[in-house]
Design a protein around this motif. Structure first.
Motif, PDB file in Angstrom:
ATOM      1  N   ARG A  41       0.820  -1.210   0.000  1.00 23.14           N
ATOM      2  CA  ARG A  41       0.000   0.000   0.000  1.00 23.14           C
ATOM      3  C   ARG A  41       0.857   1.265   0.000  1.00 23.14           C
ATOM      4  N   LYS A  42       2.018   1.192   0.607  1.00 24.72           N
ATOM      5  CA  LYS A  42       2.911   2.346   0.603  1.00 24.72           C
ATOM      6  C   LYS A  42       3.309   2.696  -0.821  1.00 24.72           C
ATOM      7  N   LEU A  43       3.624   1.671  -1.609  1.00 14.38           N
ATOM      8  CA  LEU A  43       3.978   1.900  -3.007  1.00 14.38           C
ATOM      9  C   LEU A  43       2.770   2.406  -3.785  1.00 14.38           C
ATOM     10  N   ILE A  44       1.626   1.778  -3.584  1.00 15.78           N
ATOM     11  CA  ILE A  44       0.424   2.131  -4.336  1.00 15.78           C
ATOM     12  C   ILE A  44       0.009   3.579  -4.080  1.00 15.78           C
ATOM     13  N   PHE A  45       0.237   4.060  -2.858  1.00 18.40           N
ATOM     14  CA  PHE A  45      -0.158   5.430  -2.522  1.00 18.40           C
ATOM     15  C   PHE A  45       0.965   6.445  -2.740  1.00 18.40           C
ATOM     16  N   SER A  46       2.086   5.997  -3.274  1.00 20.66           N
ATOM     17  CA  SER A  46       3.193   6.914  -3.560  1.00 20.66           C
ATOM     18  C   SER A  46       3.088   7.415  -4.995  1.00 20.66           C
ATOM     19  N   PRO A  47       3.749   8.523  -5.337  1.00 20.96           N
ATOM     20  CA  PRO A  47       3.708   9.038  -6.711  1.00 20.96           C
ATOM     21  C   PRO A  47       4.201   7.994  -7.703  1.00 20.96           C
ATOM     22  N   ALA A  48       3.503   7.858  -8.819  1.00 22.49           N
ATOM     23  CA  ALA A  48       3.851   6.856  -9.830  1.00 22.49           C
ATOM     24  C   ALA A  48       4.762   7.493 -10.873  1.00 22.49           C
ATOM     25  N   ASP A  49       6.031   7.625 -10.525  1.00 21.07           N
ATOM     26  CA  ASP A  49       6.996   8.204 -11.460  1.00 21.07           C
ATOM     27  C   ASP A  49       7.253   7.264 -12.638  1.00 21.07           C
ATOM     28  N   GLN A  50       7.071   5.969 -12.408  1.00 21.34           N
ATOM     29  CA  GLN A  50       7.113   4.971 -13.470  1.00 21.34           C
ATOM     30  C   GLN A  50       5.758   4.281 -13.528  1.00 21.34           C
ATOM     31  N   PRO A  51       5.346   3.808 -14.701  1.00 24.70           N
ATOM     32  CA  PRO A  51       4.077   3.083 -14.789  1.00 24.70           C
ATOM     33  C   PRO A  51       4.116   1.831 -13.914  1.00 24.70           C
ATOM     34  N   ARG A  52       2.993   1.522 -13.296  1.00 23.41           N
ATOM     35  CA  ARG A  52       2.912   0.293 -12.498  1.00 23.41           C
ATOM     36  C   ARG A  52       1.500  -0.267 -12.571  1.00 23.41           C
ATOM     37  N   ALA A  53       1.395  -1.579 -12.330  1.00 20.53           N
ATOM     38  CA  ALA A  53       0.121  -2.275 -12.374  1.00 20.53           C
ATOM     39  C   ALA A  53       0.023  -3.215 -11.189  1.00 20.53           C
ATOM     40  N   THR A  54      -1.121  -3.206 -10.507  1.00 20.73           N
ATOM     41  CA  THR A  54      -1.383  -4.080  -9.368  1.00 20.73           C
ATOM     42  C   THR A  54      -2.591  -4.943  -9.699  1.00 20.73           C
ATOM     43  N   TRP A  55      -2.414  -6.255  -9.603  1.00 21.05           N
ATOM     44  CA  TRP A  55      -3.530  -7.169  -9.888  1.00 21.05           C
ATOM     45  C   TRP A  55      -4.422  -7.260  -8.656  1.00 21.05           C
ATOM     46  N   ILE A  56      -5.663  -6.782  -8.785  1.00 27.16           N
ATOM     47  CA  ILE A  56      -6.627  -6.827  -7.693  1.00 27.16           C
ATOM     48  C   ILE A  56      -7.322  -8.174  -7.630  1.00 27.16           C
ATOM     49  N   GLY A  57      -7.457  -8.831  -8.778  1.00 29.68           N
ATOM     50  CA  GLY A  57      -8.102 -10.136  -8.864  1.00 29.68           C
ATOM     51  C   GLY A  57      -8.942 -10.237 -10.120  1.00 29.68           C
ATOM     52  N   HIS A  58      -9.051 -11.452 -10.664  1.00 33.02           N
ATOM     53  CA  HIS A  58      -9.798 -11.734 -11.889  1.00 33.02           C
ATOM     54  C   HIS A  58      -9.340 -10.792 -13.006  1.00 33.02           C
ATOM     55  N   ALA A  59     -10.240  -9.959 -13.547  1.00 39.29           N
ATOM     56  CA  ALA A  59      -9.855  -9.036 -14.619  1.00 39.29           C
ATOM     57  C   ALA A  59      -9.656  -7.616 -14.114  1.00 39.29           C
ATOM     58  N   THR A  60      -9.600  -7.454 -12.802  1.00 36.04           N
ATOM     59  CA  THR A  60      -9.462  -6.130 -12.202  1.00 36.04           C
ATOM     60  C   THR A  60      -7.993  -5.814 -11.942  1.00 36.04           C
ATOM     61  N   VAL A  61      -7.502  -4.774 -12.595  1.00 32.46           N
ATOM     62  CA  VAL A  61      -6.116  -4.339 -12.450  1.00 32.46           C
ATOM     63  C   VAL A  61      -6.106  -2.829 -12.203  1.00 32.46           C
ATOM     64  N   LEU A  62      -5.284  -2.410 -11.258  1.00 34.77           N
ATOM     65  CA  LEU A  62      -5.064  -0.991 -10.995  1.00 34.77           C
ATOM     66  C   LEU A  62      -3.822  -0.550 -11.758  1.00 34.77           C
ATOM     67  N   ILE A  63      -3.990   0.398 -12.670  1.00 33.50           N
ATOM     68  CA  ILE A  63      -2.892   0.937 -13.469  1.00 33.50           C
ATOM     69  C   ILE A  63      -2.622   2.357 -12.997  1.00 33.50           C
ATOM     70  N   GLN A  64      -1.354   2.664 -12.732  1.00 37.20           N
ATOM     71  CA  GLN A  64      -0.989   3.981 -12.223  1.00 37.20           C
ATOM     72  C   GLN A  64       0.209   4.535 -12.982  1.00 37.20           C
ATOM     73  N   TYR A  65       0.115   5.808 -13.325  1.00 37.10           N
ATOM     74  CA  TYR A  65       1.262   6.497 -13.927  1.00 37.10           C
ATOM     75  C   TYR A  65       1.017   7.989 -13.838  1.00 37.10           C
ATOM     76  N   GLY A  66       2.036   8.709 -13.398  1.00 40.88           N
ATOM     77  CA  GLY A  66       1.874  10.141 -13.203  1.00 40.88           C
ATOM     78  C   GLY A  66       0.804  10.395 -12.156  1.00 40.88           C
ATOM     79  N   GLN A  67      -0.178  11.194 -12.507  1.00 42.07           N
ATOM     80  CA  GLN A  67      -1.282  11.491 -11.603  1.00 42.07           C
ATOM     81  C   GLN A  67      -2.526  10.670 -11.919  1.00 42.07           C
ATOM     82  N   ILE A  68      -2.388   9.667 -12.797  1.00 38.90           N
ATOM     83  CA  ILE A  68      -3.549   8.926 -13.295  1.00 38.90           C
ATOM     84  C   ILE A  68      -3.664   7.560 -12.616  1.00 38.90           C
ATOM     85  N   ASN A  69      -4.862   7.233 -12.147  1.00 41.71           N
ATOM     86  CA  ASN A  69      -5.189   5.919 -11.577  1.00 41.71           C
ATOM     87  C   ASN A  69      -6.376   5.339 -12.339  1.00 41.71           C
ATOM     88  N   ILE A  70      -6.197   4.134 -12.879  1.00 39.36           N
ATOM     89  CA  ILE A  70      -7.202   3.499 -13.734  1.00 39.36           C
ATOM     90  C   ILE A  70      -7.546   2.121 -13.179  1.00 39.36           C
TER      91      ILE A  70
END
Length: 318
Positions: A41-70
């Motif tokens: 969670r520390k990483l997930i809530f930190s600024p996304a200076d590089q693109p990152r993806a967290t698998w939440i489960g099934h087809a749900t993925v959290l994509i983060q980059y810059g100020q954008i969370n998808i």
């Protein structure tokens, strides 16, 4: 609608298959612990200076980059069905609950099947996000209380600008749509190509395989830094071949769309079909090893795991 990208079945054919195949393969609860990890969670809530993806489960993925969370196809409740019975509940919990999430900017929906479009989850997010949805689903979202200004409905190959840094394109898939006995293929289904500044990502949703189609996606909207490709819910093949890819076909998609790094999704949460529950990632790794793929090109991750995208891809201890 482009019928060549349509795959459909019927309840009677499904029932016949279920009677022939019998019960789903058993699941050892202890093995479930091996495919989940506590999210960083520390990483997930930190600024996304590089693109990152967290698998939440099934087809749900959290994509983060810059100020954008998808989020892709968010499903944060227990049942992949319209009612809370009949269909087996999820075997693994979402890595993050709705309450534990970062603020989400927008959500992409691939199609209206219940394991990808959960009405309970839609009501959790409500009008706090922008919803990118396939053609034909705007009316359904409005019935859930979502304002028209927060719904962006798309046909295949249609692109939308979210802001000056983000473009979202609805790309085709080989699948179908149905939510009630009366709405078969009344809305579209597909995949999503997302560009955030210099980062490109593709979300596969649900799909069968079509070489020409995926090569076209790669040519028109690729290459991709990251692809989220389904590998589960493929058995038995005589029934599921026209609807879902298996791990071998997922690798072909990885090649066709020109992905530098791919993460397998659509397994490890719901038991929707008859392949052994833990078979998809094992089969994927076996095929990749036999084809001498680099480990950093396409690899399984645990539910809750975050991958940071950088030159050469990432790694996993799975």
């Amino acid at each position: 609608m482009q019928n060549r990208n349509t795959s459909r079945t019927s309840f009677l054919k499904w029932l016949k298959m279920r009677l022939k195949e019998g019960r789903y393969p058993g699941i050892n609860p202890l093995d479930l612990q091996k495919i989940v990890v506590k999210p960083d969670r520390k990483l997930i809530f930190s600024p996304a200076d590089q693109p990152r993806a967290t698998w939440i489960g099934h087809a749900t993925v959290l994509i983060q980059y810059g100020q954008i969370n998808i989020l892709t196809d968010p499903h944060f409740t227990a049942w992949p069905a319209p009612v809370d019975f009949f269909i087996p509940t999820r075997h693994t919990r979402p890595a993050l609950s709705y309450e534990e999430l970062v603020d989400i900017d927008f959500i992409v929906i691939s199609h209206n099947h219940y394991d990808h479009l959960d009405h309970r989850t839609v009501k959790l997010f409500g009008n706090s996000v922008t919803w990118f949805v396939p053609w034909g689903l705007k009316r359904w979202f409005k019935k859930q209380g979502i304002d028209s200004c927060n719904i962006v409905e798309s046909e295949w190959w249609q692109s939308h600008t979210y802001n000056k840094d983000v473009t979202v394109t609805f790309t085709p898939a080989v699948h179908w749509s149905k939510r009630t006995p009366w709405d078969t293929n009344k809305s579209l289904w597909g995949s999503w190509s997302i560009r955030i500044m210099d980062f490109t990502c593709w979300f596969g949703g649900d799909t069968a395989y079509d070489s020409m189609l995926f090569k076209e996606i790669g040519q028109r909207t690729g290459p991709y830094d990251l692809a989220l490709i389904p590998i589960g819910a493929y058995g038995p093949r005589y029934f599921m071949l026209s609807q879902h890819v298996d791990p071998a076909q997922a690798i072909l998609i990885h090649r066709d769309i020109i992905s530098k790094l791919s993460i397998p999704i659509h397994w490890g949460t719901f038991q929707l079909t008859h392949e052994p529950f833990f078979e998809p990632p094992r089969l994927l790794k076996t095929i990749l090893k036999s084809e001498k793929y680099e480990k950093t090109q396409f690899f399984p991750i645990r539910i809750g795991e975050t991958v940071t995208i950088q030159p050469g891809g990432g790694d996993s201890s799975f």
